[in-house]
Design an enzyme around this catalytic site. Structure first.
Site, PDB file in Angstrom:
ATOM      1  N   GLY A   1       0.633  -0.900  -0.083  1.00 56.53           N
ATOM      2  CA  GLY A   1       0.378   0.112   0.339  1.00 56.53           C
ATOM      3  C   GLY A   1       0.817   1.269   0.118  1.00 56.53           C
ATOM      4  O   GLY A   1       0.012   2.561  -0.219  1.00 56.53           O
ATOM      5  N   ASP A   2       2.040   1.362   0.311  1.00 54.31           N
ATOM      6  CA  ASP A   2       2.810   2.039   0.373  1.00 54.31           C
ATOM      7  C   ASP A   2       4.091   2.100  -0.960  1.00 54.31           C
ATOM      8  O   ASP A   2       5.550   2.809   0.620  1.00 54.31           O
ATOM      9  CB  ASP A   2       3.189   2.752   1.686  1.00 54.31           C
ATOM     10  N   LEU A   3       4.112   1.714  -1.509  1.00 50.62           N
ATOM     11  CA  LEU A   3       6.000   1.135  -2.111  1.00 50.62           C
ATOM     12  C   LEU A   3       6.361   1.803  -2.265  1.00 50.62           C
ATOM     13  O   LEU A   3       5.761   2.299  -3.472  1.00 50.62           O
ATOM     14  CB  LEU A   3       5.286  -0.028  -3.167  1.00 50.62           C
TER      15      LEU A   3
END
Length: 288
Positions: free
Chosen positions: A175-177
């Site tokens: 989700g926050d790569l």
């Protein structure tokens, strides 16, 4: 450890619980306190304690537990709002990219992404659904002082609505790569840190790569780089190239809204300006 941003003292209970002999404060953010700690046996770990504003990060801890070190750091132990994490090292992919270039960096992104999306056990129930993750995009409206944002955000909203209504290959997502959340220096090589812990369409998990790394705007708005990333990620995730691009644009709009929610005026937000510039270039590559 207290909730106040001015306090950086680890509680005696946490010290005893995890045999912490020394600690070095790495970050004091609005959502958490992060330390590199040494334990009584000489091993190092990272201690992260969430503040009240950081409660939204708990699904990320569930994701780490579910992934159990496959592509991510390991969640070693958790107690209330504190987590003991594997120390993955200090080298970020952003710094590696500066030394070795985009192509070498993307090899690492591809490897980490493949491991993150490898099959696992049943998804944990604590993960945040993707439609809830996009809430800010649908409730934030630019005011009269931000006329440049109106049409691009409307466009991002339309894409997001279509994408969220037609999700497939739904699975747990980091989700926050991005380049500061992929690190190395430990014994296990490159690993992802700080997941959001989402569940939704796999194509979303690469959306943030397009707007990163920091301080690389000429690359971020380079159509050739955008096209290369689209091809790379569509092959790894076995999904249509245009779907990858649409999620990237929708996420850019969402990121602008997060910046506005933080109270930063648009004219002062480097992130909002970069994401707007990306939307303007990326949408020219869409097949409408």
């Amino acid at each position: 450890m207290t909730d106040g941003t001015s306090s950086t003292v680890i509680s005696d209970d946490i010290k005893r619980r995890w045999s912490i002999s020394s600690a070095f404060l790495l970050a004091d953010t609005p959502s958490s306190l992060v330390y590199r700690v040494t334990r009584a046996d000489g091993t190092q770990a990272v201690l992260k304690t969430l503040k009240p504003r950081g409660i939204g990060e708990l699904p990320g801890m569930a994701f780490l537990s579910w992934r159990d070190g496959n592509g991510t750091i390991r969640l070693l132990e958790r107690h209330d709002m504190s987590c003991l994490l594997e120390d993955a090292g200090d080298t970020t992919l952003r710094h590696y990219r500066l030394q070795h270039g985009e192509a070498a960096s993307n090899v690492i992104v591809a490897d980490v992404l493949t491991r993150l999306h490898a099959a696992g056990s049943a998804a944990p129930s604590e993960l945040t659904p993707l439609d809830r993750h996009f809430a800010a995009l649908f409730k934030t409206s630019p005011d009269r002082h931000q006329p440049a944002l109106g049409e691009p955000l409307d466009f991002a909203r339309q894409l997001a609505s279509q994408l969220l209504a037609t999700q497939d290959n739904v699975k747990p997502l980091h989700g926050d790569l991005h380049h500061d959340n992929i690190v190395s220096g430990g014994a296990r090589g490159w690993l992802a840190i700080d997941p959001q812990g989402l569940i939704g369409d796999a194509a979303y998990d690469v959306a943030n790569i397009f707007g990163n790394p920091l301080n690389a705007l000429p690359d971020i708005i380079n159509p050739q780089r955008i096209k290369s990333l689209i091809v790379l990620f569509s092959q790894i995730l076995t999904c249509p190239e245009q779907k990858i691009l649409r999620y990237a644009i929708a996420h850019a709009g969402l990121s602008i809204c997060w910046s506005l929610e933080d109270g930063t005026p648009f004219e002062d937000s480097e992130n909002a300006h970069e994401r707007l510039a990306f939307i303007q270039i990326a949408r020219t590559l869409l097949e409408l």
